[in-house]
Scaffold this motif. Structure first.
Motif, PDB file in Angstrom:
ATOM      1  N   ALA A 150       0.853  -1.188   0.000  1.00 45.15           N
ATOM      2  CA  ALA A 150       0.000   0.000   0.000  1.00 45.15           C
ATOM      3  C   ALA A 150       0.884   1.232   0.000  1.00 45.15           C
ATOM      4  N   ALA A 151       0.627   2.147  -0.903  1.00 50.16           N
ATOM      5  CA  ALA A 151       1.297   3.444  -0.911  1.00 50.16           C
ATOM      6  C   ALA A 151       0.295   4.451  -0.345  1.00 50.16           C
ATOM      7  N   VAL A 152       0.625   5.041   0.801  1.00 49.25           N
ATOM      8  CA  VAL A 152      -0.335   5.885   1.523  1.00 49.25           C
ATOM      9  C   VAL A 152       0.274   7.230   1.897  1.00 49.25           C
ATOM     10  N   PHE A 153      -0.612   8.212   2.078  1.00 54.28           N
ATOM     11  CA  PHE A 153      -0.209   9.542   2.529  1.00 54.28           C
ATOM     12  C   PHE A 153      -0.354   9.631   4.038  1.00 54.28           C
ATOM     13  N   GLY A 154       0.748   9.866   4.737  1.00 54.96           N
ATOM     14  CA  GLY A 154       0.745  10.136   6.172  1.00 54.96           C
ATOM     15  C   GLY A 154      -0.296   9.373   6.956  1.00 54.96           C
ATOM     16  N   GLN A 155      -1.096  10.090   7.711  1.00 55.20           N
ATOM     17  CA  GLN A 155      -2.119   9.462   8.546  1.00 55.20           C
ATOM     18  C   GLN A 155      -3.464   9.310   7.839  1.00 55.20           C
TER      19      GLN A 155
ATOM     20  N   LEU B  99       3.990   8.052   1.483  1.00 56.15           N
ATOM     21  CA  LEU B  99       4.087   9.125   0.504  1.00 56.15           C
ATOM     22  C   LEU B  99       3.936  10.467   1.195  1.00 56.15           C
ATOM     23  N   ASP B 100       4.494  11.503   0.593  1.00 61.10           N
ATOM     24  CA  ASP B 100       4.249  12.855   1.077  1.00 61.10           C
ATOM     25  C   ASP B 100       3.869  13.738  -0.109  1.00 61.10           C
ATOM     26  N   SER B 101       3.457  14.947   0.178  1.00 64.26           N
ATOM     27  CA  SER B 101       2.920  15.819  -0.859  1.00 64.26           C
ATOM     28  C   SER B 101       3.938  16.170  -1.948  1.00 64.26           C
ATOM     29  N   SER B 102       5.213  15.925  -1.709  1.00 62.14           N
ATOM     30  CA  SER B 102       6.213  16.276  -2.716  1.00 62.14           C
ATOM     31  C   SER B 102       6.027  15.502  -4.026  1.00 62.14           C
TER      32      SER B 102
END
Length: 91
Positions: A63-68, A84-87
């Motif tokens: 799973a590739a996920v953003f933060g929390q 992942l992060d917003s970058s």
């Protein structure tokens, strides 16, 4: 590999919704015999049953996920997680 994308629907109140869970699941399951590893960029817990099916078929799921912004049960169910992060959205 294949990369699929879909533009979300934007409602008059400004909210957005993509509603693509079923299509993603169908696509993955239809390719199942040709897969050994799936990387799904989603934090949606609705994919948890898909994870169980893929494990029975010995297909690794990341799973590739953003933060929390993800389901804790989903992250616990998959084989590995990419944070992942917003970058990655900047381009």
């Amino acid at each position: 590999f294949k990369v699929f994308g879909k533009k979300p629907k934007i409602f008059p109140d400004g909210t957005t919704k993509a509603d693509w869970d079923i299509q993603i699941t169908v696509d993955i399951l239809s390719l199942g015999k040709d897969l050994d590893h799936v990387i799904l960029a989603s934090g949606d817990g609705d994919f948890e049953p898909l994870c169980a099916v893929l494990k029975k078929r010995n297909i690794t799921l990341t799973a590739a996920v953003f933060g929390q912004r993800h389901s804790k049960r989903w992250v616990a169910a998959v084989d590995s997680v990419i944070e992942l992060d917003s970058s990655i959205l900047e381009s």
